[in-house]
Scaffold this active site. Structure first.
Site, mmCIF file in Angstrom:
data_model
loop_
_atom_site.group_PDB
_atom_site.id
_atom_site.type_symbol
_atom_site.label_atom_id
_atom_site.label_comp_id
_atom_site.label_asym_id
_atom_site.label_seq_id
_atom_site.Cartn_x
_atom_site.Cartn_y
_atom_site.Cartn_z
ATOM 1 N N CYS A 249 -3.605 17.795 -7.311
ATOM 2 C CA CYS A 249 -4.407 17.946 -6.088
ATOM 3 C C CYS A 249 -3.992 19.168 -5.255
ATOM 4 O O CYS A 249 -4.765 19.644 -4.426
ATOM 5 C CB CYS A 249 -4.314 16.696 -5.228
ATOM 6 S SG CYS A 249 -4.931 15.243 -6.083
ATOM 7 N N HIS B 197 -6.282 18.546 2.082
ATOM 8 C CA HIS B 197 -6.685 17.806 0.888
ATOM 9 C C HIS B 197 -7.270 16.469 1.340
ATOM 10 O O HIS B 197 -6.740 15.820 2.239
ATOM 11 C CB HIS B 197 -5.473 17.585 -0.015
ATOM 12 C CG HIS B 197 -5.760 16.692 -1.168
ATOM 13 N ND1 HIS B 197 -6.864 16.852 -1.974
ATOM 14 C CD2 HIS B 197 -5.096 15.608 -1.666
ATOM 15 C CE1 HIS B 197 -6.863 15.922 -2.903
ATOM 16 N NE2 HIS B 197 -5.815 15.155 -2.736
ATOM 17 N N ASN C 276 -11.904 11.801 -3.207
ATOM 18 C CA ASN C 276 -10.812 12.737 -3.505
ATOM 19 C C ASN C 276 -11.203 13.534 -4.752
ATOM 20 O O ASN C 276 -11.274 12.990 -5.849
ATOM 21 C CB ASN C 276 -9.531 11.918 -3.742
ATOM 22 C CG ASN C 276 -8.335 12.784 -4.092
ATOM 23 O OD1 ASN C 276 -8.470 13.960 -4.414
ATOM 24 N ND2 ASN C 276 -7.162 12.191 -4.052
HETATM 25 O O1 UT7 Z 1 -4.679 12.990 -4.243
HETATM 26 C C1 UT7 Z 1 -3.365 12.601 -4.460
HETATM 27 C C2 UT7 Z 1 -2.863 11.883 -3.341
HETATM 28 N N1 UT7 Z 1 -3.308 10.501 -3.356
HETATM 29 C C3 UT7 Z 1 -3.209 9.820 -2.264
HETATM 30 O O2 UT7 Z 1 -2.845 10.382 -1.260
HETATM 31 C C4 UT7 Z 1 -3.472 8.342 -2.278
HETATM 32 C C5 UT7 Z 1 -2.484 7.697 -1.356
HETATM 33 N N2 UT7 Z 1 -2.613 6.255 -1.250
HETATM 34 C C6 UT7 Z 1 -3.627 5.656 -0.628
HETATM 35 O O3 UT7 Z 1 -4.548 6.309 -0.185
HETATM 36 C C7 UT7 Z 1 -3.583 4.153 -0.434
HETATM 37 O O4 UT7 Z 1 -2.290 3.681 -0.762
HETATM 38 C C8 UT7 Z 1 -4.646 3.390 -1.267
HETATM 39 C C9 UT7 Z 1 -6.032 3.653 -0.694
HETATM 40 C C10 UT7 Z 1 -4.571 3.822 -2.720
HETATM 41 C C11 UT7 Z 1 -4.402 1.893 -1.184
HETATM 42 O O5 UT7 Z 1 -4.386 1.451 0.177
HETATM 43 P P1 UT7 Z 1 -3.213 0.510 0.695
HETATM 44 O O6 UT7 Z 1 -3.495 0.172 2.087
HETATM 45 O O7 UT7 Z 1 -1.904 1.212 0.393
HETATM 46 O O8 UT7 Z 1 -3.430 -0.776 -0.198
HETATM 47 P P2 UT7 Z 1 -2.420 -1.469 -1.212
HETATM 48 O O9 UT7 Z 1 -2.239 -0.676 -2.441
HETATM 49 O O10 UT7 Z 1 -1.179 -1.869 -0.456
HETATM 50 O O11 UT7 Z 1 -3.224 -2.784 -1.589
HETATM 51 C C12 UT7 Z 1 -3.540 -3.775 -0.604
HETATM 52 C C13 UT7 Z 1 -4.359 -4.872 -1.266
HETATM 53 C C14 UT7 Z 1 -3.763 -5.372 -2.572
HETATM 54 O O12 UT7 Z 1 -3.985 -6.761 -2.639
HETATM 55 P P3 UT7 Z 1 -2.815 -7.822 -2.234
HETATM 56 O O13 UT7 Z 1 -1.637 -7.492 -3.125
HETATM 57 O O14 UT7 Z 1 -2.528 -7.555 -0.796
HETATM 58 O O15 UT7 Z 1 -3.464 -9.128 -2.503
HETATM 59 C C15 UT7 Z 1 -4.593 -4.688 -3.626
HETATM 60 O O16 UT7 Z 1 -4.651 -5.440 -4.831
HETATM 61 O O17 UT7 Z 1 -5.666 -4.373 -1.586
HETATM 62 C C16 UT7 Z 1 -5.961 -4.642 -2.971
HETATM 63 N N3 UT7 Z 1 -6.814 -3.598 -3.490
HETATM 64 C C17 UT7 Z 1 -8.153 -3.634 -3.380
HETATM 65 N N4 UT7 Z 1 -8.980 -4.549 -2.859
HETATM 66 C C18 UT7 Z 1 -10.301 -4.278 -2.896
HETATM 67 C C19 UT7 Z 1 -6.455 -2.443 -4.084
HETATM 68 N N5 UT7 Z 1 -7.555 -1.710 -4.384
HETATM 69 C C20 UT7 Z 1 -8.610 -2.441 -3.959
HETATM 70 C C21 UT7 Z 1 -10.001 -2.226 -3.988
HETATM 71 N N6 UT7 Z 1 -10.811 -3.162 -3.440
HETATM 72 N N7 UT7 Z 1 -10.542 -1.095 -4.490
#
Ligand code: UT7
Length: 318
Positions: free
Chosen positions: A113, A245, A275
């Protein structure tokens, strides 16, 4: 002093738009979750006729027209991509041929990225050392091809697209003022593709520890932007636009807060692009030029962070 002036910008997006509701028919997700956690509402997804090459070429052609340059003026092409048309030759050389350019040189650059920021800094160094006079810098990606469409934690985040700059060697105050590039390979397993020609002999799929990447992104982006501003001796309040980004709106809000600047000075396009990896910075830049936000003479700070980890920032007077 010779500087690398951003003479023209352009971008291109695939025709097909995929909304969050479309995605909720493929994986267990919802428009509400995606919007609240990321700010993304829709993304463009390439069809079989649209590739990194064709999108990159379309963006490059628009940037050349915007710069008022002929393709024959170009003596350097750098394409930032992690999704090339083929493992080799470099997709940059395919675009060079598409543009009818038979002189100068073209190569791909891979910093995920952060690729466009790395490519811009590299071109700037080549221009300042007299190795190039007119460079075409392209970020083009088709991440839809390397997504695991059964993994809701990653497939909802990315989109396809391309953006391009024409950089010209010019005397004066405009152009790239400072740049800083960083990487730390200890974090390679936090954002990677689980395949490759030398290991699995496959392309592989994107894997990410989202929370870990998020944490590092806020810290790294704010620190690299502060470093560039310090090097150029430009106060943060003198920056007219931040072009970051586009990974997650919450990352951008936290970064703006860390820098002590208002969020509305950040150009945000992730709501409609998702993204797009190395394409995200030039795509956002072009959108803000087209809608009149970014104007000639303004001070712009671009930054990115991606797999590796890699991260970097570029300060420019447009
Ligand atoms: O370009 C390179 C750089 N990339 C980035 O900068 C990405 C950085 N990371 C992020 O943007 C975020 O961490 C994410 C958007 C990927 C995830 O958000 P989060 O607030 O960190 O969520 P999480 O991974 O902690 O997941 C929270 C919950 C989980 O469920 P439980 O364990 O709390 O029951 C996941 O299983 O959300 C669940 N989950 C979803 N639910 C509905 C994960 N993806 C989804 C989804 N829809 N698409």
């Amino acid at each position: 002093m010779i500087r690398s002036v951003i003479a023209g910008v352009g971008s291109a997006l695939p025709k097909r738009i995929m909304t969050n509701d479309d995605l909720s028919k493929i994986v267990d997700t919802s428009d509400e979750w995606i919007r609240e956690r990321t700010g993304i509402k829709a993304r463009h997804i390439a069809d079989d006729s649209e590739t990194t090459r064709t999108l990159g070429l379309a963006a490059a052609q628009k940037a050349l027209v915007h710069a008022g340059c002929a393709a024959s003026d170009v003596d350097l092409i750098i394409l930032a991509t992690s999704t090339p048309d083929n493992t080799f030759p470099a997709t940059a050389t395919l675009i060079q041929a598409d543009l009818g350019i038979t002189t100068g040189f073209a190569f791909d650059m891979q910093a995920v990225c952060s690729g466009f920021v790395f490519a811009l800094a590299t071109a700037d160094a080549m221009i300042k050392t007299g190795q190039a006079k007119c460079a075409l810098i392209i970020g083009s990606e088709t991440f839809s091809r390397i997504l695991d469409w059964t993994d809701r934690a990653t497939c909802v985040l990315f989109g396809d697209g391309a953006g391009a700059f024409v950089l010209k060697a010019q005397e004066g105050d405009a152009g790239i003022l400072a740049s800083k590039l960083c990487s730390d390979g200890r974090h390679a397993n936090k954002l990677y593709v689980d395949g490759g020609p030398s290991t699995t002999k496959t392309v592989g799929h994107l894997r990410m520890e989202g929370r870990e990447v998020f944490k590092h992104a806020v810290v790294n982006m704010a620190s690299v932007m502060n470093a560039v501003l310090h090097d150029a001796n430009v106060p943060v309040l003198d920056v007219d636009w931040f072009v970051p980004h586009q990974a997650n709106k919450r990352i951008l809000e936290a970064t703006a807060k860390k820098l002590g600047v208002a969020e509305d000075r950040f150009v945000i396009t992730l709501d409609s692009h998702g993204n797009t990896s190395a394409a995200s910075v030039p795509l956002a830049f072009d959108v803000a030029v087209q809608d009149g936000r970014i104007k000639r003479g303004q001070t712009i700070l671009m930054e990115a962070m991606g797999g590796g980890f890699t991260w970097g920032a570029i300060l420019a007077r447009y």
